[in-house]
Design a protein around this motif. Structure first.
Motif, PDB file in Angstrom:
ATOM      1  N   ARG A 117     -13.056  -5.826  -5.970  1.00  0.00           N
ATOM      2  CA  ARG A 117     -14.301  -5.579  -5.444  1.00  0.00           C
ATOM      3  C   ARG A 117     -15.738  -6.831  -6.069  1.00  0.00           C
ATOM      4  NH1 ARG A 117     -13.263  -0.615  -8.778  1.00  0.00           N
ATOM      5  NH2 ARG A 117     -13.690  -2.511 -10.612  1.00  0.00           N
ATOM      6  N   ARG A 118     -15.019  -7.622  -7.189  1.00  0.00           N
ATOM      7  CA  ARG A 118     -15.789  -8.586  -7.173  1.00  0.00           C
ATOM      8  C   ARG A 118     -15.834  -9.771  -6.456  1.00  0.00           C
ATOM      9  NH1 ARG A 118     -13.758 -11.663 -12.268  1.00  0.00           N
ATOM     10  NH2 ARG A 118     -14.941 -13.655 -11.078  1.00  0.00           N
ATOM     11  N   CYS A 119     -14.143  -9.752  -5.547  1.00  0.00           N
ATOM     12  CA  CYS A 119     -14.431 -10.807  -4.329  1.00  0.00           C
ATOM     13  C   CYS A 119     -15.782 -10.338  -3.202  1.00  0.00           C
ATOM     14  CB  CYS A 119     -13.630 -11.011  -3.602  1.00  0.00           C
ATOM     15  SG  CYS A 119     -11.815 -11.769  -4.812  1.00  0.00           S
ATOM     16  N   GLY A 120     -15.962  -8.645  -3.258  1.00  0.00           N
ATOM     17  CA  GLY A 120     -16.918  -9.504  -2.209  1.00  0.00           C
ATOM     18  C   GLY A 120     -16.629  -9.914  -0.991  1.00  0.00           C
ATOM     19  N   LYS A 121     -17.316 -10.646  -0.676  1.00  0.00           N
ATOM     20  CA  LYS A 121     -17.575 -10.678   1.115  1.00  0.00           C
ATOM     21  C   LYS A 121     -17.199 -12.269   0.681  1.00  0.00           C
ATOM     22  CE  LYS A 121     -20.234  -8.768   3.106  1.00  0.00           C
ATOM     23  NZ  LYS A 121     -20.038  -7.764   4.518  1.00  0.00           N
ATOM     24  N   ARG A 122     -16.672 -12.757  -0.467  1.00  0.00           N
ATOM     25  CA  ARG A 122     -15.345 -14.070  -0.239  1.00  0.00           C
ATOM     26  C   ARG A 122     -14.330 -13.848   0.390  1.00  0.00           C
ATOM     27  NH1 ARG A 122     -17.198 -18.244  -2.990  1.00  0.00           N
ATOM     28  NH2 ARG A 122     -19.662 -18.286  -3.687  1.00  0.00           N
ATOM     29  N   ILE A 123     -13.301 -12.207   0.726  1.00  0.00           N
ATOM     30  CA  ILE A 123     -12.392 -12.068   1.042  1.00  0.00           C
ATOM     31  C   ILE A 123     -12.215 -12.770   2.136  1.00  0.00           C
ATOM     32  CG2 ILE A 123     -10.429  -9.865   1.974  1.00  0.00           C
ATOM     33  CD1 ILE A 123     -12.271  -9.118  -0.526  1.00  0.00           C
ATOM     34  N   ALA A 124     -12.111 -13.598   2.226  1.00  0.00           N
ATOM     35  CA  ALA A 124     -11.734 -13.944   3.720  1.00  0.00           C
ATOM     36  C   ALA A 124     -10.532 -13.805   5.102  1.00  0.00           C
ATOM     37  CB  ALA A 124     -11.545 -15.830   4.462  1.00  0.00           C
ATOM     38  N   ALA A 125      -9.257 -13.083   4.086  1.00  0.00           N
ATOM     39  CA  ALA A 125      -8.176 -13.123   5.195  1.00  0.00           C
ATOM     40  C   ALA A 125      -7.354 -11.777   4.296  1.00  0.00           C
ATOM     41  CB  ALA A 125      -7.555 -14.077   5.237  1.00  0.00           C
ATOM     42  N   TYR A 126      -7.224 -10.664   4.611  1.00  0.00           N
ATOM     43  CA  TYR A 126      -5.834  -9.933   4.340  1.00  0.00           C
ATOM     44  C   TYR A 126      -4.104  -9.584   4.763  1.00  0.00           C
ATOM     45  CZ  TYR A 126      -4.509  -6.087   1.790  1.00  0.00           C
ATOM     46  OH  TYR A 126      -3.492  -5.022   1.131  1.00  0.00           O
ATOM     47  N   HIS A 127      -3.635  -9.784   3.381  1.00  0.00           N
ATOM     48  CA  HIS A 127      -2.162  -9.539   4.583  1.00  0.00           C
ATOM     49  C   HIS A 127      -1.430  -8.998   3.449  1.00  0.00           C
ATOM     50  CE1 HIS A 127      -2.324 -14.404   5.540  1.00  0.00           C
ATOM     51  NE2 HIS A 127      -3.608 -13.720   5.639  1.00  0.00           N
ATOM     52  N   VAL A 128      -0.150  -8.265   3.960  1.00  0.00           N
ATOM     53  CA  VAL A 128       0.219  -7.286   4.396  1.00  0.00           C
ATOM     54  C   VAL A 128       1.455  -7.672   4.044  1.00  0.00           C
ATOM     55  CG1 VAL A 128      -1.149  -5.153   3.780  1.00  0.00           C
ATOM     56  CG2 VAL A 128       0.201  -5.987   5.987  1.00  0.00           C
ATOM     57  N   SER A 129       2.906  -6.859   3.196  1.00  0.00           N
ATOM     58  CA  SER A 129       4.333  -6.576   3.755  1.00  0.00           C
ATOM     59  C   SER A 129       4.370  -5.498   2.281  1.00  0.00           C
ATOM     60  CB  SER A 129       4.770  -8.048   2.875  1.00  0.00           C
ATOM     61  OG  SER A 129       4.733  -8.509   2.422  1.00  0.00           O
ATOM     62  N   ASP A 130       5.655  -5.825   1.848  1.00  0.00           N
ATOM     63  CA  ASP A 130       6.061  -4.813   0.745  1.00  0.00           C
ATOM     64  C   ASP A 130       6.997  -5.706  -0.041  1.00  0.00           C
ATOM     65  OD1 ASP A 130       6.059  -2.509  -0.683  1.00  0.00           O
ATOM     66  OD2 ASP A 130       5.971  -1.695   1.279  1.00  0.00           O
ATOM     67  N   TRP A 131       6.705  -4.999  -1.626  1.00  0.00           N
ATOM     68  CA  TRP A 131       8.029  -5.307  -2.670  1.00  0.00           C
ATOM     69  C   TRP A 131       9.519  -4.920  -3.168  1.00  0.00           C
ATOM     70  CZ3 TRP A 131       6.772  -9.699  -6.297  1.00  0.00           C
ATOM     71  CH2 TRP A 131       7.448 -10.398  -6.932  1.00  0.00           C
ATOM     72  N   ILE A 132      10.429  -5.244  -2.488  1.00  0.00           N
ATOM     73  CA  ILE A 132      11.181  -4.823  -2.134  1.00  0.00           C
ATOM     74  C   ILE A 132      11.648  -4.596  -3.966  1.00  0.00           C
ATOM     75  CG2 ILE A 132      14.024  -4.244  -1.162  1.00  0.00           C
ATOM     76  CD1 ILE A 132      12.652  -6.072   0.964  1.00  0.00           C
ATOM     77  N   THR A 133      13.185  -3.392  -4.470  1.00  0.00           N
ATOM     78  CA  THR A 133      13.670  -3.309  -5.656  1.00  0.00           C
ATOM     79  C   THR A 133      15.040  -2.812  -5.796  1.00  0.00           C
ATOM     80  OG1 THR A 133      12.629  -1.116  -5.811  1.00  0.00           O
ATOM     81  CG2 THR A 133      11.287  -3.367  -7.315  1.00  0.00           C
ATOM     82  N   PRO A 134      15.981  -4.166  -5.690  1.00  0.00           N
ATOM     83  CA  PRO A 134      15.736  -4.981  -6.130  1.00  0.00           C
ATOM     84  C   PRO A 134      15.094  -6.047  -5.453  1.00  0.00           C
ATOM     85  CG  PRO A 134      17.413  -5.312  -5.866  1.00  0.00           C
ATOM     86  CD  PRO A 134      16.867  -3.778  -6.145  1.00  0.00           C
ATOM     87  N   LEU A 135      15.114  -6.916  -5.077  1.00  0.00           N
ATOM     88  CA  LEU A 135      13.422  -8.484  -4.862  1.00  0.00           C
ATOM     89  C   LEU A 135      15.013  -8.801  -4.631  1.00  0.00           C
ATOM     90  CD1 LEU A 135      10.751  -9.572  -3.279  1.00  0.00           C
ATOM     91  CD2 LEU A 135      11.243 -11.120  -5.350  1.00  0.00           C
ATOM     92  N   PRO A 136      15.344  -9.228  -2.843  1.00  0.00           N
ATOM     93  CA  PRO A 136      16.471 -10.001  -2.824  1.00  0.00           C
ATOM     94  C   PRO A 136      16.207 -11.347  -2.650  1.00  0.00           C
ATOM     95  CG  PRO A 136      15.344  -8.972  -1.192  1.00  0.00           C
ATOM     96  CD  PRO A 136      14.870  -8.138  -2.360  1.00  0.00           C
ATOM     97  N   ASP A 137      15.145 -12.141  -2.685  1.00  0.00           N
ATOM     98  CA  ASP A 137      15.493 -13.015  -2.586  1.00  0.00           C
ATOM     99  C   ASP A 137      13.667 -13.904  -3.400  1.00  0.00           C
ATOM    100  OD1 ASP A 137      16.756 -16.319  -1.590  1.00  0.00           O
ATOM    101  OD2 ASP A 137      14.416 -15.753  -1.138  1.00  0.00           O
TER     102      ASP A 137
END
Length: 274
Positions: A191-211
């Motif tokens: 919320r604080r970032c507001g217009k300062r968000i220049a990009a948004y990236h997605v993936s996922d966090w697997i458990t257990p983390l393989p690497d």
């Protein structure tokens, strides 16, 4: 209702073994409207050829990765890195990229505070070039497990505070779900970032983390509340592309077309508006 892929972007890291031409062609066939380009793959074809590839395919460049990596042991090394960032700004401008992603770099020794000061000084040095070329610099905080070898900027709060010190529309933050999902303050910070968000990236966090580095999962294969985070980013005012950026050997070894089809399916299922 037809599937809406209008905000989806393929970050080239997700199809590591594809050339830029193959990635552009794949996006065009799948109806993916944008691509995040890595500079090593850009160098293989050259800026002019890459610009033509994007134009001919009708694709937009959502980001260029990476700039940054400012801290170094000597002044000469630091100046060389600043010069490289200036070249990256010129490349981003030629590609009409939405943002030049800054992965800020690790400390050259054990002095984290000194390294963070080098990051700030590096951004200050290249900001006039970014303004002159109309390029947005996106400070990307990485998960704290990368503090030793990839970035001394390790939280969204830290990245935002750094961006705010420049008080320029040409300096923002890159929010990557993989790096920030764990933070108890993440929704407040978005919320604080507001217009300062220049990009948004997605993936996922697997458990257990393989690497540590190459362990990101396809959306839906892990524990991140991806739709909630996307809703928060949108509510903060971000309307840009959503890049899928996955480092994972298993995914890299899949046929690229299969990866793109799965990426589109999971984006609609776990990220896009329901």
């Amino acid at each position: 209702m037809a599937a809406d892929l209008s905000r989806l972007s393929l970050n080239q890291a997700t199809t590591k073994h594809w050339s830029l031409r193959e990635a552009v062609d794949g996006c065009a066939r799948m109806g993916i409207p944008a691509i995040g380009i890595w500079r090593d793959r850009l160098a293989e074809v050259g800026v002019s050829a890459a610009t033509r590839l994007l134009r001919d395919a009708g694709l937009h460049c959502s980001s260029l990765c990476r700039g940054g990596w400012f801290p170094a042991a000597t002044r000469a090394e630091r100046m060389a890195r600043i010069d490289d960032n200036r070249r990256a700004i010129e490349e981003a401008a030629a590609l009409h990229a939405d943002v030049l992603v800054l992965v800020c770099g690790p400390a050259p020794d054990r002095h984290l505070r000194a390294a963070r000061q080098m990051v700030e000084e590096g951004i200050a040095a290249i900001l006039p070039d970014a303004i002159a070329h109309g390029v947005t610099l996106g400070i990307e905080p990485l998960h704290p497990m990368f503090a030793a070898d990839r970035s001394v900027i390790t939280s969204l709060g830290e990245a935002l505070a750094l961006a705010e010190r420049f008080d320029s529309p040409h300096v923002g933050v890159v929010i990557d779900a993989y790096h920030v999902w764990w933070d108890v303050e993440v929704y407040h910070l978005i919320r604080r970032c507001g217009k300062r968000i220049a990009a948004y990236h997605v993936s996922d966090w697997i458990t257990p983390l393989p690497d540590v580095l190459n362990g990101r999962g396809m959306m839906g294969d892990g524990v991140i509340e991806l739709r909630s985070l996307r809703e928060a980013v949108d509510a903060a005012g971000y309307t840009g592309f959503i890049e899928v950026e996955i480092f994972n050997e298993t995914i890299w070894n899949m046929p690229g077309e299969v990866v793109l089809a799965l990426m589109c399916e999971r984006y609609l299922q776990y990220v896009a508006p329901a």
